[in-house]
Design a protein around this motif. Sequence first.
Motif, mmCIF file in Angstrom:
data_model
loop_
_atom_site.group_PDB
_atom_site.id
_atom_site.type_symbol
_atom_site.label_atom_id
_atom_site.label_comp_id
_atom_site.label_asym_id
_atom_site.label_seq_id
_atom_site.Cartn_x
_atom_site.Cartn_y
_atom_site.Cartn_z
ATOM 1 N N LEU A 5 -3.726 0.628 5.288
ATOM 2 C CA LEU A 5 -2.445 -0.762 5.364
ATOM 3 C C LEU A 5 -1.141 0.284 4.344
ATOM 4 C CD1 LEU A 5 -1.359 -3.942 4.770
ATOM 5 C CD2 LEU A 5 -2.376 -3.488 2.489
ATOM 6 N N SER A 6 -0.893 0.970 4.330
ATOM 7 C CA SER A 6 0.244 1.638 3.760
ATOM 8 C C SER A 6 0.502 2.485 5.651
ATOM 9 C CB SER A 6 -0.250 2.889 3.157
ATOM 10 O OG SER A 6 -0.657 2.328 1.501
ATOM 11 N N ARG A 7 0.148 3.052 6.271
ATOM 12 C CA ARG A 7 0.064 3.163 7.120
ATOM 13 C C ARG A 7 0.946 1.844 8.582
ATOM 14 N NH1 ARG A 7 -4.529 6.241 7.040
ATOM 15 N NH2 ARG A 7 -6.000 5.037 8.307
ATOM 16 N N GLN A 8 0.154 0.798 8.407
ATOM 17 C CA GLN A 8 0.248 0.042 8.987
ATOM 18 C C GLN A 8 1.741 -0.306 8.436
ATOM 19 O OE1 GLN A 8 -2.558 -2.866 7.988
ATOM 20 N NE2 GLN A 8 -4.302 -2.223 9.864
ATOM 21 N N GLN A 58 -9.433 1.905 -1.507
ATOM 22 C CA GLN A 58 -9.219 3.159 -1.089
ATOM 23 C C GLN A 58 -8.865 3.503 0.999
ATOM 24 O OE1 GLN A 58 -7.164 5.085 -3.387
ATOM 25 N NE2 GLN A 58 -8.394 4.203 -5.122
ATOM 26 N N ARG A 59 -9.532 3.307 1.796
ATOM 27 C CA ARG A 59 -9.664 3.021 3.019
ATOM 28 C C ARG A 59 -8.579 1.851 3.082
ATOM 29 N NH1 ARG A 59 -15.313 4.827 2.838
ATOM 30 N NH2 ARG A 59 -15.538 3.233 2.975
ATOM 31 N N TYR A 114 5.040 -0.566 10.235
ATOM 32 C CA TYR A 114 5.741 -2.147 10.740
ATOM 33 C C TYR A 114 7.097 -1.396 10.599
ATOM 34 C CZ TYR A 114 7.985 -6.492 10.142
ATOM 35 O OH TYR A 114 8.381 -7.524 10.390
ATOM 36 N N LEU A 115 7.677 -1.170 9.336
ATOM 37 C CA LEU A 115 8.997 -0.934 9.198
ATOM 38 C C LEU A 115 10.276 0.286 9.804
ATOM 39 C CD1 LEU A 115 8.645 -0.576 4.785
ATOM 40 C CD2 LEU A 115 9.734 -2.158 6.476
ATOM 41 N N ILE A 116 9.007 1.546 10.406
ATOM 42 C CA ILE A 116 9.670 1.680 11.383
ATOM 43 C C ILE A 116 10.385 1.559 12.900
ATOM 44 C CG2 ILE A 116 8.977 3.840 13.023
ATOM 45 C CD1 ILE A 116 7.636 5.327 11.086
#
Length: 253
Positions: free
Chosen positions: A35-38, A29-30, A42-44
Amino acid sequence: MTDHSDAPLLDSEVEANLDRQVAADSENQRNKKLLSRQVARYLIQNPTFFAEHMELLETIQLPKESGKTVSLMTHQTNLLRERNIEMRQRLDQLLQSARENDQLFLHSRRLVLALLEARTVAEAGNALLKSFKEDFKVEVTALTLFGPLPGSGKHLGDVRSSARTSAETAIGSILRNGRIVCGTLRPAETAYLFGKAADRVASAAVVPLADQLGILAVGSSDPNHYRSSLDTLFLSYIGEILERLLPDLLARS
């Protein structure tokens, strides 16, 4: 006889396995959150990513309120369609307002020209009453001038005349206020302002003319038509024209 000597050991192993599984799940989960934040970061930082990888857009699924999922492309298409409908509605409203403003300008221009061309108080009054009735759809209009008037108030046509003392008695609070009043009037005020047409008036807008020259009143059978929140710019404009026009016409009488 069954030997239970290994039972506690087995229980310990089971508990240990469960603990390891829980720890692994927590770690997963962590890692997913990290990974979601990364990915988001990256997309931003790379806003053209999907423009360079258009094939990925169809694989991205978004949840809907119904519980189903749709592709990002479908979601964007629906969103653009909704915004397009909203923009068309706003444009229609703007066009309708523009048409109404054009109509108001034409009617106002015609009224002002008719008032300027008037040679008597009666002609000015008739032009005002006709325009309010036919162009602006006002149910009841009354223009009252306060006396004493030149020539004893003769030849006023549909313009009413009244002694200032009578006006003070009937509508003194409106005159002292000096500003346009909108809403439901007292019966005595309605009767004074509209005369025989008073029974047709449930709400009114009243425009005191400067220097106690007189008073302009418009009425409606709808009690909510002339509310206190009504925009009175047009009535104020017509009142100012009458204040400048009528003294010269009265002097010619």
